[in-house]
Design a protein around this motif. Sequence first.
Motif, PDB file in Angstrom:
ATOM      1  N   LEU A 195       0.890  -1.237  -0.003  1.00 12.61           N
ATOM      2  CA  LEU A 195       0.080  -0.104  -0.143  1.00 12.61           C
ATOM      3  C   LEU A 195       0.895   1.193   0.169  1.00 12.61           C
ATOM      4  O   LEU A 195       0.225   2.485  -0.177  1.00 12.61           O
ATOM      5  N   LYS A 196       2.244   1.275   0.280  1.00 16.47           N
ATOM      6  CA  LYS A 196       3.002   2.344   0.547  1.00 16.47           C
ATOM      7  C   LYS A 196       3.145   2.901  -0.832  1.00 16.47           C
ATOM      8  O   LYS A 196       3.213   4.070  -0.960  1.00 16.47           O
ATOM      9  N   LYS A 197       2.894   2.339  -2.189  1.00 16.06           N
ATOM     10  CA  LYS A 197       3.149   2.948  -3.230  1.00 16.06           C
ATOM     11  C   LYS A 197       2.034   3.853  -3.708  1.00 16.06           C
ATOM     12  O   LYS A 197       2.207   4.763  -4.479  1.00 16.06           O
ATOM     13  N   TYR A 198       0.828   3.831  -2.980  1.00 21.39           N
ATOM     14  CA  TYR A 198      -0.120   4.908  -3.479  1.00 21.39           C
ATOM     15  C   TYR A 198      -0.200   5.931  -2.597  1.00 21.39           C
ATOM     16  O   TYR A 198       0.000   6.041  -1.275  1.00 21.39           O
ATOM     17  N   LYS A 199       0.011   7.007  -3.185  1.00 17.99           N
ATOM     18  CA  LYS A 199       0.261   8.445  -2.450  1.00 17.99           C
ATOM     19  C   LYS A 199      -0.991   9.197  -2.257  1.00 17.99           C
ATOM     20  O   LYS A 199      -0.983  10.047  -1.307  1.00 17.99           O
ATOM     21  N   ASN A 200      -2.062   8.907  -2.855  1.00 18.08           N
ATOM     22  CA  ASN A 200      -3.317   9.565  -2.468  1.00 18.08           C
ATOM     23  C   ASN A 200      -3.971   8.697  -1.194  1.00 18.08           C
ATOM     24  O   ASN A 200      -4.698   7.685  -1.527  1.00 18.08           O
ATOM     25  N   THR A 201      -3.649   9.229  -0.068  1.00 17.59           N
ATOM     26  CA  THR A 201      -4.376   8.302   1.013  1.00 17.59           C
ATOM     27  C   THR A 201      -4.685   9.200   1.934  1.00 17.59           C
ATOM     28  O   THR A 201      -4.566  10.411   2.161  1.00 17.59           O
ATOM     29  N   GLY A 202      -5.477   8.736   3.064  1.00 15.16           N
ATOM     30  CA  GLY A 202      -5.968   9.412   4.228  1.00 15.16           C
ATOM     31  C   GLY A 202      -6.427   8.272   5.358  1.00 15.16           C
ATOM     32  O   GLY A 202      -6.386   7.047   5.068  1.00 15.16           O
ATOM     33  N   ALA A 203      -6.909   8.853   6.334  1.00 17.72           N
ATOM     34  CA  ALA A 203      -7.291   8.280   7.436  1.00 17.72           C
ATOM     35  C   ALA A 203      -8.346   9.363   8.457  1.00 17.72           C
ATOM     36  O   ALA A 203      -8.287  10.511   8.399  1.00 17.72           O
ATOM     37  N   PHE A 204      -9.225   8.621   9.222  1.00 14.59           N
ATOM     38  CA  PHE A 204      -9.963   9.258  10.165  1.00 14.59           C
ATOM     39  C   PHE A 204     -10.374   8.286  11.164  1.00 14.59           C
ATOM     40  O   PHE A 204     -10.425   7.145  10.962  1.00 14.59           O
ATOM     41  N   ASN A 205     -10.691   8.739  12.429  1.00 13.31           N
ATOM     42  CA  ASN A 205     -11.162   8.103  13.629  1.00 13.31           C
ATOM     43  C   ASN A 205     -12.677   8.289  13.704  1.00 13.31           C
ATOM     44  O   ASN A 205     -13.354   9.460  13.185  1.00 13.31           O
ATOM     45  N   PHE A 206     -13.243   7.477  14.217  1.00 21.84           N
ATOM     46  CA  PHE A 206     -14.851   7.432  14.327  1.00 21.84           C
ATOM     47  C   PHE A 206     -15.246   6.934  15.464  1.00 21.84           C
ATOM     48  O   PHE A 206     -14.836   5.705  16.032  1.00 21.84           O
ATOM     49  N   LYS A 207     -16.187   7.632  16.206  1.00 22.87           N
ATOM     50  CA  LYS A 207     -16.693   7.270  17.591  1.00 22.87           C
ATOM     51  C   LYS A 207     -18.450   6.975  17.200  1.00 22.87           C
ATOM     52  O   LYS A 207     -18.820   8.037  16.525  1.00 22.87           O
ATOM     53  N   THR A 208     -19.157   6.327  18.032  1.00 18.11           N
ATOM     54  CA  THR A 208     -20.396   6.197  17.980  1.00 18.11           C
ATOM     55  C   THR A 208     -21.286   7.453  18.153  1.00 18.11           C
ATOM     56  O   THR A 208     -22.328   7.655  17.531  1.00 18.11           O
ATOM     57  N   SER A 209     -20.754   8.560  18.782  1.00 18.73           N
ATOM     58  CA  SER A 209     -21.316   9.730  19.163  1.00 18.73           C
ATOM     59  C   SER A 209     -21.076  10.645  17.944  1.00 18.73           C
ATOM     60  O   SER A 209     -21.880  11.759  17.963  1.00 18.73           O
ATOM     61  N   GLU A 210     -20.456  10.163  16.920  1.00 20.81           N
ATOM     62  CA  GLU A 210     -20.174  11.179  15.918  1.00 20.81           C
ATOM     63  C   GLU A 210     -20.894  10.512  14.469  1.00 20.81           C
ATOM     64  O   GLU A 210     -21.323   9.550  14.298  1.00 20.81           O
ATOM     65  N   SER A 211     -20.949  11.548  13.366  1.00 20.75           N
ATOM     66  CA  SER A 211     -21.553  11.389  12.303  1.00 20.75           C
ATOM     67  C   SER A 211     -20.463  10.909  11.508  1.00 20.75           C
ATOM     68  O   SER A 211     -19.507  11.428  10.942  1.00 20.75           O
ATOM     69  N   LEU A 212     -20.817   9.525  10.848  1.00 17.60           N
ATOM     70  CA  LEU A 212     -19.756   8.989   9.981  1.00 17.60           C
ATOM     71  C   LEU A 212     -19.655   9.908   8.580  1.00 17.60           C
ATOM     72  O   LEU A 212     -18.509  10.079   8.148  1.00 17.60           O
TER      73      LEU A 212
END
Length: 147
Positions: free
Chosen positions: A5-22
Motif C-alpha cells: 500500500l506504500k506505493k499509493y500516494k493519495n491516501t488518508g485516515a480518520f477516526n470514528f466514535k459512535t457519538s459522531e456522524s460517519l
Amino acid sequence: MFDELKKYKNTGAFNFKTSESLKEKCNAPIDKGGVYLIYKIVGDKEVLIYIGSSGQRNKDGTLKIRKGGMKDRLVNGYHPHRFGEIKRIKRHEAFPQQMQAANITELKFYWWVTYDDINSDFPTDVEAKLSKKYFEKFQKHPEWHKF
C-alpha cells in the motif's frame, strides 16, 4: 503488514466514535475508487476488523467508480456482514450499532486510491491480495468479514 500500500500516494485516515456522524468524519474521496482498512481501537492498539474496496472493473477494462466514490461506499454502502440484522442497513447506521454491541468505542479508517493518474490497480484486485495475505498470516478473516 501491507507494504504494497506504500506505493499509493493519495491516501488518508480518520477516526470514528459512535457519538459522531460517519458522513461528517469520513474524508475519503467522492470521485475515486480504492481500498480501505477498518481497525478497532483496543487500548493503544489497532486491530484490523475489515478489508474493503470501492470501484469495479467495467467490461471494457476501465474502472467504474461508484457515485459518491469511496466516501459513499464507506458511509452509505451496505456492509456484507449484517451484524445479526435481517434487513440490509447502511454503514452509517450499522457501524455505530455494532460498535455498541461489541463494546468498541472507536474505529480507525485508512484508505488508499489505487486507480488514478499514477496507478491503475483495480480496487477489487488489491482487496483480494490484502485479504489473502491476512488469511495466510492469521488463518482466519478479519472479524467483520462474512464469507
